[in-house]
Design a protein around this motif. Structure first.
Motif, PDB file in Angstrom:
ATOM      1  N   GLN A 328       6.817  40.498 -52.568  1.00 36.10           N
ATOM      2  CA  GLN A 328       6.896  40.138 -51.160  1.00 36.10           C
ATOM      3  C   GLN A 328       8.334  40.208 -50.622  1.00 36.10           C
ATOM      4  O   GLN A 328       8.565  40.686 -49.515  1.00 36.10           O
ATOM      5  N   GLU A 332       9.728  42.390 -47.457  1.00 34.68           N
ATOM      6  CA  GLU A 332      10.429  41.751 -46.336  1.00 34.68           C
ATOM      7  C   GLU A 332      11.766  42.438 -46.078  1.00 34.68           C
ATOM      8  O   GLU A 332      12.157  42.663 -44.926  1.00 34.68           O
ATOM      9  N   ILE A 356      -1.934  43.734 -46.265  1.00 38.26           N
ATOM     10  CA  ILE A 356      -1.901  42.264 -46.136  1.00 38.26           C
ATOM     11  C   ILE A 356      -0.484  41.746 -46.345  1.00 38.26           C
ATOM     12  O   ILE A 356      -0.022  40.838 -45.632  1.00 38.26           O
ATOM     13  N   LYS A 357       0.238  42.315 -47.296  1.00 37.11           N
ATOM     14  CA  LYS A 357       1.628  41.911 -47.527  1.00 37.11           C
ATOM     15  C   LYS A 357       2.497  42.231 -46.312  1.00 37.11           C
ATOM     16  O   LYS A 357       3.379  41.446 -45.930  1.00 37.11           O
ATOM     17  N   LYS A 360       1.736  39.666 -43.621  1.00 38.12           N
ATOM     18  CA  LYS A 360       2.391  38.385 -43.921  1.00 38.12           C
ATOM     19  C   LYS A 360       3.861  38.433 -43.509  1.00 38.12           C
ATOM     20  O   LYS A 360       4.395  37.472 -42.934  1.00 38.12           O
ATOM     21  N   THR A 361       4.522  39.545 -43.776  1.00 40.50           N
ATOM     22  CA  THR A 361       5.922  39.706 -43.385  1.00 40.50           C
ATOM     23  C   THR A 361       6.069  39.628 -41.871  1.00 40.50           C
ATOM     24  O   THR A 361       6.971  38.955 -41.362  1.00 40.50           O
ATOM     25  N   ARG A 363       4.109  38.134 -39.766  1.00 34.09           N
ATOM     26  CA  ARG A 363       3.814  36.763 -39.298  1.00 34.09           C
ATOM     27  C   ARG A 363       4.959  35.794 -39.606  1.00 34.09           C
ATOM     28  O   ARG A 363       5.403  35.060 -38.725  1.00 34.09           O
ATOM     29  N   THR A 364       5.438  35.811 -40.837  1.00 31.80           N
ATOM     30  CA  THR A 364       6.444  34.818 -41.248  1.00 31.80           C
ATOM     31  C   THR A 364       7.847  35.136 -40.743  1.00 31.80           C
ATOM     32  O   THR A 364       8.639  34.228 -40.507  1.00 31.80           O
ATOM     33  N   GLU A 382      -5.242  37.476 -44.319  1.00 31.53           N
ATOM     34  CA  GLU A 382      -3.896  37.005 -44.656  1.00 31.53           C
ATOM     35  C   GLU A 382      -3.705  35.565 -44.211  1.00 31.53           C
ATOM     36  O   GLU A 382      -3.152  34.735 -44.955  1.00 31.53           O
ATOM     37  N   TYR A 383      -4.175  35.237 -43.036  1.00 28.99           N
ATOM     38  CA  TYR A 383      -4.017  33.878 -42.500  1.00 28.99           C
ATOM     39  C   TYR A 383      -4.858  32.887 -43.303  1.00 28.99           C
ATOM     40  O   TYR A 383      -4.413  31.778 -43.614  1.00 28.99           O
ATOM     41  N   ARG A 385      -5.738  33.139 -46.415  1.00 26.53           N
ATOM     42  CA  ARG A 385      -5.153  32.966 -47.744  1.00 26.53           C
ATOM     43  C   ARG A 385      -3.895  32.107 -47.720  1.00 26.53           C
ATOM     44  O   ARG A 385      -3.737  31.182 -48.532  1.00 26.53           O
ATOM     45  N   ASN A 386      -2.999  32.436 -46.789  1.00 30.47           N
ATOM     46  CA  ASN A 386      -1.662  31.853 -46.845  1.00 30.47           C
ATOM     47  C   ASN A 386      -1.443  30.652 -45.943  1.00 30.47           C
ATOM     48  O   ASN A 386      -0.465  29.920 -46.130  1.00 30.47           O
TER      49      ASN A 386
END
Length: 527
Positions: A328, A332, A356-357, A360-361, A363-364, A382-383, A385-386
C-alpha cells in the motif's frame, strides 16, 4: 484497411455537413459474425460502447454520437450476425415461400432494407454508412455487393462513395507511395464500385505530385483527392476536411444547397484542446491499459472536461494487475503526485485487488476520485473492508465464498444463462437527492444515464455503509437501486453505477467528469 481511421473520417464528414445546417445520421457496418460487440474482448476490439436503447456496439458509434452530438440506436449498427440471423429466421418461418435462399438477393436485400429503414426512421437529410473491415476480405463481400446495388437503385447523385486509403511514406527515400491506393481502388472497381472521393491517410499532408498520381490512376478529379494527415487531435479532423474542400465536393455531388457555413464554435472547442493554459494528470487504473481504445469513451470524456477548463490532459496509465503485487505504501507513493484518479468499468477478478488499493489511496490521501460501474462497486468494497472492517467481504461476481457479499447479483439476473445482450443495459432514470455533490454537478433531481452491469450494492449493507459516512445520493426511480455514492468529507470522491462517459460531448462534458477535473485543477493550485 481496418484501423486506418474510417470511423473518424466518417464522423468528421458528418460534423462538417452538420455545420452546414444538415441533419445527419450514421450507420456502422461490421462484417464480423457476432450479433453485437457485447461478448467481444476489449483487447481485440476496443471498448464496447452502449447506446441509449441498450445496444452494445462498436466504438465507432461512440465517435458518431460525440461528433454529431446526437443519440443513435442499436439499429445503427449492422453486423453479419444480425443480417444472417434475420434471414435464417425468415426462412424458418416460411417467409420466402419455398424459394432457395441465397446471398444474392436475400442477404443483400436484408442489408439494403436495414440501411433504408434507419435512414427513413431517422428523418435525416444525409445518412453516413461506414463499411468496416478491409476491401477484398471475404466477410465483407455481401456488403460491398449491397452497396453496388444501392447506388444503382438510388441513383449516383443520391449516393456518394468515399474511399479511405493508406498512403505510406518510405523512410528510405522519403516518398509518398500510391500503390496501396491504386490496388485498393482497382479491387473496388472490379466489384463494380467507383470511389467519388479518395481520402489519403498519411503521416504528413499529401503533396501535389501524390494527389495528381492518385487522381490519374484512380480516375477521380484531383480536387476529390483529400489529404488526411495525422491530426494533433481527432476533433481537428473536421477542420482539416473543411480546409481541403471536402464539404463543397460532397454537396455538389449530391446536388444539395448549403444552408449555412460556420465552424467557429467547433474551432473554438478544438482550440481549447490544442492551446491549453495548463495541464492536469489523471491516473487511469485498469486492466486493459495496453490498449487505450479499451477506455476510449472514458478518455474522451476526460478530454472534454479538461478542454473546458483550459487544461491539457495527461493520462497516467496504471495497470491494476501490477498494483496487486505492490504494498500500500508503494502505491501511495506512486499515486500521491497525480491530480486525480479514475477507476473505469470492467469485469472479473483479474486486477480487482489492485483497483481496490488505488481506491483506498484516493480515499485516505484525499485525491479526487471517480469510480465508474465496476469502479463504483469496488469503492463500496474498499469502504466496507477498511472502514466497516467487514471480514471476507467483496463481490459475488469475483469471489465464490463470501461471508459479506456487499456487491451481489441483481435479482433479475440470477437465472440468466445467455451472455449476449442480457445485462442491465441502456438508459435508466436516477433520482438525485438535493444538497449533495451529485445534485451540485447535475443541477437536476432527475437524470437519465446509460448502464451495463449485472451486479448491485447489496441492499442489506446500505444502512451500515451510510452510518459509517458513505452517502448514496442517487437511486433508480422505480426500484431504489443505488446509482451514485459520494463521501461528503472528501474533496471529491464519487462513484456511479452508470457510465456517464457515454453521454459526454465536446460541447457538453459529462457532469461527474467535469467535477473530477475541476476539483483536480483546484487541488493542483493548492499543492
Amino acid at each position: 484497411m481496418s484501423g486506418i481511421g474510417k470511423g473518424i473520417t466518417a464522423a468528421s464528414i458528418g460534423r462538417i455537413l452538420k455545420e452546414r445546417g444538415f441533419d445527419v445520421t450514421a450507420i456502422k457496418i461490421d462484417p464480423y459474425l457476432n450479433v453485437d460487440a457485447g461478448t467481444m474482448s476489449p483487447f481485440q476490439h476496443g471498448e464496447v460502447y452502449v447506446l441509449k436503447d441498450g445496444g452494445e456496439v462498436d466504438l465507432d458509434l461512440g465517435n458518431y454520437e460525440r461528433f454529431l452530438n446526437k443519440e443513435l440506436t442499436s439499429e445503427h449498427n449492422i453486423t453479419t450476425g444480425k443480417v444472417y440471423r434475420s434471414v435464417i429466421e425468415k426462412e424458418r418461418n416460411g417467409d420466402y415461400l419455398g424459394r432457395t435462399v441465397q446471398i444474392i438477393p436475400h442477404i443483400t436485400n436484408e442489408i439494403k432494407d436495414r440501411i433504408r429503414k434507419v435512414s427513413e426512421d431517422s428523418y435525416a437529410d444525409i445518412c453516413l454508412i461506414e463499411l468496416g473491415g478491409t476491401v477484398g476480405d471475404i466477410e465483407g463481400m455481401p456488403f460491398l455487393e449491397a452497396t453496388r446495388q444501392l447506388i444503382n437503385e438510388e441513383g449516383p447523385n443520391n449516393v456518394m462513395l468515399v474511399h479511405v486509403t493508406l498512403v505510406p511514406t518510405l523512410e528510405v527515400v522519403g516518398e509518398q507511395k500510391t500503390k496501396p491506393t491504386q490496388h485498393s481502388v482497382k479491387e473496388l472497381r472490379e466489384l463494380g464500385l467507383h470511389p467519388d472521393i479518395v481520402v489519403g491517410r498519411s503521416q504528413k499532408p499529401l503533396n501535389k505530385k501524390t494527389k495528381s498520381k492518385i487522381a490519374l490512376f484512380c480516375d477521380v478529379p484531383k480536387k476529390s483527392v483529400i489529404s488526411a494527415p495525422d491530426a494533433r487531435d481527432i476533433y481537428e479532423v473536421p477542420l482539416q476536411l473543411e480546409k481541403e474542400g471536402a464539404t463543397d465536393i460532397i454537396l455538389n455531388h449530391l446536388n444539395l444547397q448549403s444552408k449555412e457555413k460556420d465552424m467557429q464554435e467547433w474551432r473554438k472547442h478544438v482550440e481549447n484542446i490544442l492551446e491549453p493554459n495548463d495541464d492536469i494528470e489523471i491516473a487511469l487504473v485498469g486492466k486493459y491499459t495496453q490498449l487505450e481504445d479499451a477506455y476510449m469513451s472514458v478518455t474522451e470524456a476526460l478530454k472534454h472536461s479538461a478542454a473546458k477548463e483550459g487544461l491539457e490532459l495527461n493520462i497516467n496509465w496504471i495497470n491494476a494487475e501490477k498494483l496487486e503485487k505492490q504494498k500500500q505504501n508503494q502505491i501511495e507513493k506512486q499515486l500521491t503526485n497525480v491530480d486525480g484518479i479514475i477507476v473505469p468499468g470492467g469485469f472479473g477478478k483479474r486486477g480487482s485487488e489492485g483497483k481496490i488499493k488505488a481506491i483506498k489511496t484516493a480515499r485516505t490521501k484525499k485525491i479526487p476520485f471517480l469510480g465508474l460501474c465496476f469502479g463504483f462497486q469496488l469503492a463500496v468494497i474498499e469502504y466496507a473492508r477498511n472502514v466497516l472492517k467487514l471480514q471476507n467481504c467483496g463481490s459475488s461476481e469475483i469471489m465464490d465464498e463470501l461471508d459479506e457479499p456487499v456487491i451481489d447479483i441483481l435479482p433479475e439476473q440470477k437465472n440468466i444463462k445467455s451472455l449476449g445482450g442480457t445485462m442491465r443495459l441502456g438508459n435508466q432514470t436516477t433520482i438525485i437527492e438535493k444538497q449533495t455533490l451529485a445534485h451540485k454537478l447535475y443541477q437536476r433531481t432527475r437524470i437519465i444515464e446509460r448502464h451495463r452491469h449485472r451486479y448491485e450494492v447489496n441492499p442489506e449493507y446500505i444502512p451500515q455503509l451510510e452510518k459509517a459516512g458513505m452517502k448514496f445520493s442517487g437511486k433508480e426511480e422505480k426500484t431504489g437501486l443505488i446509482e451514485i455514492l459520494e463521501l461528503p468529507q472528501h474533496p471529491f470522491f464519487m462513484g456511479t453505477q452508470f457510465h456517464p462517459e457515454f453521454k459526454s460531448r465536446l460541447e457538453n462534458p459529462s457532469p461527474p467528469f467535469q467535477g473530477l477535473i475541476k476539483t483536480a485543477k483546484q487541488n493542483k493550485k493548492q499543492k
